[in-house]
Write a protein that holds these residues in place. Structure first.
Motif, PDB file in Angstrom:
ATOM      1  N   GLN A 428     -60.185 -85.200 -74.044  1.00 19.27           N
ATOM      2  CA  GLN A 428     -60.769 -84.884 -72.739  1.00 19.27           C
ATOM      3  C   GLN A 428     -62.258 -84.575 -72.874  1.00 19.27           C
ATOM      4  N   LEU A 429     -62.648 -84.029 -74.026  1.00 17.91           N
ATOM      5  CA  LEU A 429     -64.057 -83.728 -74.262  1.00 17.91           C
ATOM      6  C   LEU A 429     -64.821 -84.957 -74.753  1.00 17.91           C
ATOM      7  N   SER A 430     -64.255 -85.644 -75.705  1.00 19.77           N
ATOM      8  CA  SER A 430     -64.972 -86.767 -76.320  1.00 19.77           C
ATOM      9  C   SER A 430     -64.870 -88.045 -75.512  1.00 19.77           C
ATOM     10  N   GLU A 434     -66.355 -91.835 -80.619  1.00 22.75           N
ATOM     11  CA  GLU A 434     -66.367 -91.412 -82.018  1.00 22.75           C
ATOM     12  C   GLU A 434     -67.634 -90.652 -82.401  1.00 22.75           C
ATOM     13  N   ARG A 435     -68.657 -90.729 -81.559  1.00 21.97           N
ATOM     14  CA  ARG A 435     -69.891 -90.006 -81.868  1.00 21.97           C
ATOM     15  C   ARG A 435     -69.754 -88.501 -81.659  1.00 21.97           C
ATOM     16  N   ARG A 438     -66.271 -82.638 -84.064  1.00 27.34           N
ATOM     17  CA  ARG A 438     -65.543 -81.393 -83.799  1.00 27.34           C
ATOM     18  C   ARG A 438     -66.502 -80.215 -83.634  1.00 27.34           C
ATOM     19  N   ASP A 439     -67.595 -80.218 -84.365  1.00 27.28           N
ATOM     20  CA  ASP A 439     -68.577 -79.141 -84.222  1.00 27.28           C
ATOM     21  C   ASP A 439     -69.192 -79.154 -82.828  1.00 27.28           C
ATOM     22  N   ALA A 440     -69.471 -80.357 -82.307  1.00 26.62           N
ATOM     23  CA  ALA A 440     -70.036 -80.456 -80.959  1.00 26.62           C
ATOM     24  C   ALA A 440     -69.033 -79.967 -79.923  1.00 26.62           C
TER      25      ALA A 440
END
Length: 545
Positions: A428-430, A434-435, A438-440
């Motif tokens: 839902q976030l990404s 693929e860019r 997990r840190d973002a």
């Protein structure tokens, strides 16, 4: 659309060759058995036969009749596979084109109508191949082969069939036109029914609250009745066509037998022996069997033609031009709207000569009466539409020309409702980009105050399959904000995102918005955010709301 079909044909050339061989074998096993039967009968009548030859002919006759079922099964299987290859390639091309269409296409076409293209109309195109054109070609070659053999055995019967077949063709043409119109009416009715389904699902609570079930039932009833009536007309034509063909078969056999014994000259013309009579009767029945099948195949072809017209319109839709702007002018203003006029149709304009310049880090709240074009202005800024007059520039670039990889780095857009996709919470976030690391994701979730909820309260953390009930409405909006900022965009657009929230949840969302807006250029259609943070206020339309 034709390019997709030809490309599929080239990629499956081996399948086409095998299919042609199967059709040829099917014709051979259809034409040969009556000739063997003629040989057996004539040999028995004349008495000039050997037991070995008759036994061999009998076994061959049995083998060909038994093998005809296997050959026909192989032919039908190959035709079905061939049709599926075509529709698979077509659906793949449609899915690819769907992503290239501009936003205006989806505004002007209901979701149900688009779904109907992918499901109903493509299915009818499959029928065009597996039980339409290919089968009709096979049946037509069978008819020509039988006619050639009939002329060889009996010139008179061949002439009689050549006289009868054009009349039957005219009869078939008449039913063809009737069934075509019925299939077109059915396609229209099915499309309207499909349009009603998502509309009903979207508004089901309002329908129940206002007690409008009977109204919806009547609307469904009209479209379903129209579809039913169209199919009834088509089925009526089909039910009459087959008995007419069978009756014609019987009449031709009767005329043949009557003429062959009426005078010596006609008997010579028909040139029949006992064996040839048996063979010719078999051929007359065999020639009307594929002709009857052609009548069924015509119905499938007409249904497919009705769908092909809609598919051609879909492929004729102009696609959105690929973004040519791959770099931004950081020295330019983040947003410049210069004398923009826009309307969804030519008769009426929603925005009239709107101009606005927003500097880096500035907060601008757009206000105005309902229908003044606030959300429409956001769509122009996002590049979903192009202005009728004037221009919009994002860091000196036309937003409609922004390269796709650049868009999420430029814009973060938050709407009134959270639109989920199939996948996990992380997806839902990404949005499966693929860019996005997990840190973002963690940084964005911490900024809006959802990190503890996502990493601790959910059973699998960010890898938990998303379900709407996992989050409250306020949390869903926070998730939407996190999605907007996860790629660290330079411009944020907020479209009345606190409109449907209670006061406590609204306070939480406003805090998240203020945190997300730090060091970014922000445009908002939100009075609350304006009151909370201030900034410049721009009025769209004649009066303020």
């Amino acid at each position: 659309m034709s390019n997709v079909i030809w490309q599929t044909l080239r990629q499956n050339g081996w399948l086409l060759v095998i299919l042609i061989l199967a059709i040829a074998a099917s014709i051979a096993v259809s034409v040969t058995p009556p000739l063997i039967l003629q040989y057996i009968v004539d040999s028995l009548v004349s008495g000039s036969f050997s037991t070995y030859s008759l036994l061999t002919a009998g076994l061959l006759y049995f083998a060909l009749n038994a093998g005809s079922g296997l050959v026909d099964a192989l032919k039908e299987t190959l035709i079905t596979v061939f049709g599926q290859k075509i529709t698979h390639g077509l659906r793949s091309a449609m899915c690819q084109r769907l992503g290239d269409l501009p936003a205006s296409y989806f505004v002007g076409h209901e979701a149900g109508a688009v779904t109907s293209l992918f499901v109903n109309d493509v299915d009818t195109l499959e029928n065009l191949f597996d039980s339409g054109v290919v089968s009709m070609i096979a049946d037509a070659f069978t008819i020509f082969s039988i006619l050639a053999v009939v002329f060889h055995l009996s010139t008179g019967l061949g002439i009689l069939l050549c006289i009868s077949l054009p009349l039957l063709f005219l009869l078939t043409r008449y039913f063809q036109k009737r069934m075509l119109q019925a299939q077109r009416d059915n396609r229209i009715a099915v499309g309207r029914t499909n349009e009603l389904i998502p509309e009903t699902v979207r508004n089901i609570r309002t329908i129940h609250t206002c007690q409008q079930e009977n109204y919806l039932r009547q609307r469904y009833g009209r479209t379903i009745r129209a579809s039913f009536d169209a199919m009834e007309r088509s089925n009526f034509c089909d039910s009459i066509y087959s008995p007419l063909i069978i009756t014609s078969c019987t009449l031709i056999i009767c005329v043949m037998m009557t003429l062959s014994v009426s005078s010596p000259s006609l008997q010579e013309l028909f040139g029949m022996t006992v064996g040839s009579v048996v063979a010719l009767i078999a051929y007359v029945r065999r020639i009307f069997s594929p002709l009857e099948s052609i009548g069924m195949e015509i119905q499938n072809i007409q249904s497919a033609i009705a769908g092909i017209g809609r598919l051609k319109d879909f492929f004729a839709e102009p696609v959105q031009a690929q973004g040519q702007c791959t770099a931004l002018d950081k020295a330019a203003a983040p947003l410049v709207i210069d004398d923009v006029t826009f309307g969804y149709d030519r008769e009426k304009a929603i925005l009239h000569h709107v101009s606005l310049t927003v500097e880096a880090g500035e907060m601008v709240t757009i206000t105005g009466r309902t229908g003044a074009g606030k959300s429409t202005l956001f769509k122009l800024i996002l590049g979903l539409y192009r202005p009728r007059q004037g221009q919009v520039r994002i860091f000196g670039c036309d937003p409609s020309q922004l390269a796709a990889p650049l868009r999420r780095q430029v814009f973060g857009y938050v709407e009134q409702q959270f639109h989920a996709i199939r996948g996990t919470v992380a997806d839902q976030l990404s949005l499966k980009d693929e860019r996005v690391t997990r840190d973002a994701m963690e940084k964005a979730l911490r900024l809006v105050g959802l990190w503890e909820t996502c990493c601790c309260a959910l059973p699998q953390g960010l890898d938990t399959p998303f379900r709407p009930e996992l989050f409250s409405r306020g949390q869903s909006q926070l998730l939407s904000i996190a999605r907007a900022i996860v790629m660290d965009p330079q411009i944020l657009l907020f479209d009345e995102i606190t409109a449907n929230l209670d006061s406590l949840t609204e306070t939480q969302v406003l805090q998240a918005l203020q945190a997300a807006a730090q060091d970014r250029t922000v445009l908002s259609i939100s009075h609350r955010l304006y009151e909370a943070r201030g900034g410049r206020r721009v009025v769209i339309g004649e009066t303020e709301s």
